[in-house]
Write a protein that holds these residues in place. Structure first.
Motif, mmCIF file in Angstrom:
data_model
loop_
_atom_site.group_PDB
_atom_site.id
_atom_site.type_symbol
_atom_site.label_atom_id
_atom_site.label_comp_id
_atom_site.label_asym_id
_atom_site.label_seq_id
_atom_site.Cartn_x
_atom_site.Cartn_y
_atom_site.Cartn_z
ATOM 1 N N ASP A 26 1.360 3.695 -8.709
ATOM 2 C CA ASP A 26 2.095 3.126 -7.573
ATOM 3 C C ASP A 26 1.147 2.766 -6.439
ATOM 4 O O ASP A 26 1.255 1.686 -5.847
ATOM 5 C CB ASP A 26 3.165 4.111 -7.077
ATOM 6 C CG ASP A 26 4.336 4.227 -8.040
ATOM 7 O OD1 ASP A 26 4.519 3.325 -8.887
ATOM 8 O OD2 ASP A 26 5.070 5.230 -7.942
ATOM 9 N N ARG A 27 0.208 3.645 -6.138
ATOM 10 C CA ARG A 27 -0.761 3.348 -5.073
ATOM 11 C C ARG A 27 -1.613 2.122 -5.419
ATOM 12 O O ARG A 27 -1.889 1.284 -4.561
ATOM 13 C CB ARG A 27 -1.648 4.561 -4.799
ATOM 14 C CG ARG A 27 -0.927 5.679 -4.087
ATOM 15 C CD ARG A 27 -1.842 6.861 -3.783
ATOM 16 N NE ARG A 27 -1.122 7.881 -3.077
ATOM 17 C CZ ARG A 27 -0.813 7.856 -1.783
ATOM 18 N NH1 ARG A 27 -1.180 6.842 -1.043
ATOM 19 N NH2 ARG A 27 -0.141 8.832 -1.222
ATOM 20 N N ALA A 28 -2.004 2.002 -6.674
ATOM 21 C CA ALA A 28 -2.797 0.841 -7.100
ATOM 22 C C ALA A 28 -1.972 -0.437 -6.975
ATOM 23 O O ALA A 28 -2.475 -1.468 -6.504
ATOM 24 C CB ALA A 28 -3.289 1.028 -8.534
ATOM 25 N N ALA A 29 -0.710 -0.387 -7.375
ATOM 26 C CA ALA A 29 0.156 -1.568 -7.278
ATOM 27 C C ALA A 29 0.413 -1.946 -5.826
ATOM 28 O O ALA A 29 0.455 -3.136 -5.482
ATOM 29 C CB ALA A 29 1.473 -1.314 -8.016
ATOM 30 N N ILE A 30 0.570 -0.956 -4.954
ATOM 31 C CA ILE A 30 0.774 -1.238 -3.527
ATOM 32 C C ILE A 30 -0.506 -1.817 -2.928
ATOM 33 O O ILE A 30 -0.455 -2.763 -2.128
ATOM 34 C CB ILE A 30 1.252 0.028 -2.787
ATOM 35 C CG1 ILE A 30 2.679 0.358 -3.227
ATOM 36 C CG2 ILE A 30 1.166 -0.152 -1.277
ATOM 37 C CD1 ILE A 30 3.171 1.727 -2.806
ATOM 38 N N HIS A 31 -1.648 -1.281 -3.308
ATOM 39 C CA HIS A 31 -2.929 -1.853 -2.854
ATOM 40 C C HIS A 31 -3.008 -3.328 -3.264
ATOM 41 O O HIS A 31 -3.391 -4.186 -2.456
ATOM 42 C CB HIS A 31 -4.099 -1.069 -3.428
ATOM 43 C CG HIS A 31 -5.418 -1.712 -3.197
ATOM 44 N ND1 HIS A 31 -6.074 -1.652 -1.987
ATOM 45 C CD2 HIS A 31 -6.184 -2.476 -4.010
ATOM 46 C CE1 HIS A 31 -7.198 -2.352 -2.069
ATOM 47 N NE2 HIS A 31 -7.287 -2.856 -3.291
ATOM 48 N N ASP A 32 -2.639 -3.624 -4.511
ATOM 49 C CA ASP A 32 -2.651 -5.011 -4.975
ATOM 50 C C ASP A 32 -1.725 -5.884 -4.126
ATOM 51 O O ASP A 32 -2.073 -7.024 -3.790
ATOM 52 C CB ASP A 32 -2.246 -5.102 -6.448
ATOM 53 C CG ASP A 32 -3.320 -4.574 -7.390
ATOM 54 O OD1 ASP A 32 -4.475 -4.343 -6.946
ATOM 55 O OD2 ASP A 32 -2.997 -4.388 -8.580
ATOM 56 N N LEU A 33 -0.551 -5.373 -3.781
ATOM 57 C CA LEU A 33 0.378 -6.122 -2.926
ATOM 58 C C LEU A 33 -0.266 -6.437 -1.582
ATOM 59 O O LEU A 33 -0.214 -7.578 -1.104
ATOM 60 C CB LEU A 33 1.667 -5.313 -2.714
ATOM 61 C CG LEU A 33 2.657 -5.887 -1.703
ATOM 62 C CD1 LEU A 33 3.273 -7.185 -2.212
ATOM 63 C CD2 LEU A 33 3.744 -4.850 -1.391
ATOM 64 N N LEU A 34 -0.900 -5.446 -0.959
ATOM 65 C CA LEU A 34 -1.545 -5.655 0.337
ATOM 66 C C LEU A 34 -2.668 -6.686 0.231
ATOM 67 O O LEU A 34 -2.836 -7.529 1.124
ATOM 68 C CB LEU A 34 -2.080 -4.330 0.882
ATOM 69 C CG LEU A 34 -1.038 -3.227 1.118
ATOM 70 C CD1 LEU A 34 -1.720 -1.955 1.628
ATOM 71 C CD2 LEU A 34 0.057 -3.661 2.058
#
Length: 161
Positions: A26-34
């Motif tokens: 989830d943190r990796a996917a949120i980083h990608d979103l940012l």
């Protein structure tokens, strides 16, 4: 035997981190979103920019006006077309100080900062603007999206009232 147990434990830990819905994934996917926020703007991919927002997502730009995610791409396209600050090409974002808090299985908050880099008089990159982002993020249809993204200008400093 001890080494085998350690190897199995390490493999299980790695597998858990890569599972969708795990905190690390989830943190990796949120980083990608940012990062995709800057990537889509810098590529002038305004449809891709709009797709970063949840169906009821809200974007609050530097001037304070709110737009819905589906309208955010058109609003950003107009901002770049007007180029009111007269920035030269190529210009791009550099992001830093990212902090993410998972607030539920399908929700998170985040803050981050960026420099907007433009060519200086000698052609070398120079920071023209600095912004801070305050985000509410949700998982929608299996993807992390902005529910609300607020952009606050830091430098040049906003005019005092």
């Amino acid at each position: 035997m001890h080494r085998i147990a350690i190897a199995i434990a390490a493999a299980l830990a790695l597998a858990a981190c890569s599972q969708p819905g795990s905190e690390a994934a989830d943190r990796a996917a949120i980083h990608d979103l940012l990062m995709d926020y800057g990537k889509t703007i810098d590529a002038r991919d305004f449809d891709g920019f709009a797709a970063l927002f949840a169906s009821d997502g809200v974007y609050v730009g530097g001037a304070g006006g709110e737009t819905r995610g589906t309208e955010a791409g058109a609003a950003m396209k107009q901002t770049f077309a007007e180029n009111a600050l007269g920035f030269g090409e190529l210009n791009f974002h550099v992001f830093f100080n990212e902090q993410v808090e998972l607030t539920g299985p399908d929700s998170a908050t985040a803050t981050s900062k960026s420099f907007f880099m433009v060519p200086g008089e000698d052609g070398a990159p120079k920071p023209a603007l600095m912004a801070e982002y305050h985000d509410t993020i949700v998982r929608q249809d299996g993807k992390w999206k902005f529910s609300r993204r607020e952009v606050h200008g830091l430098l040049p400093a906003p005019a005092r009232r």
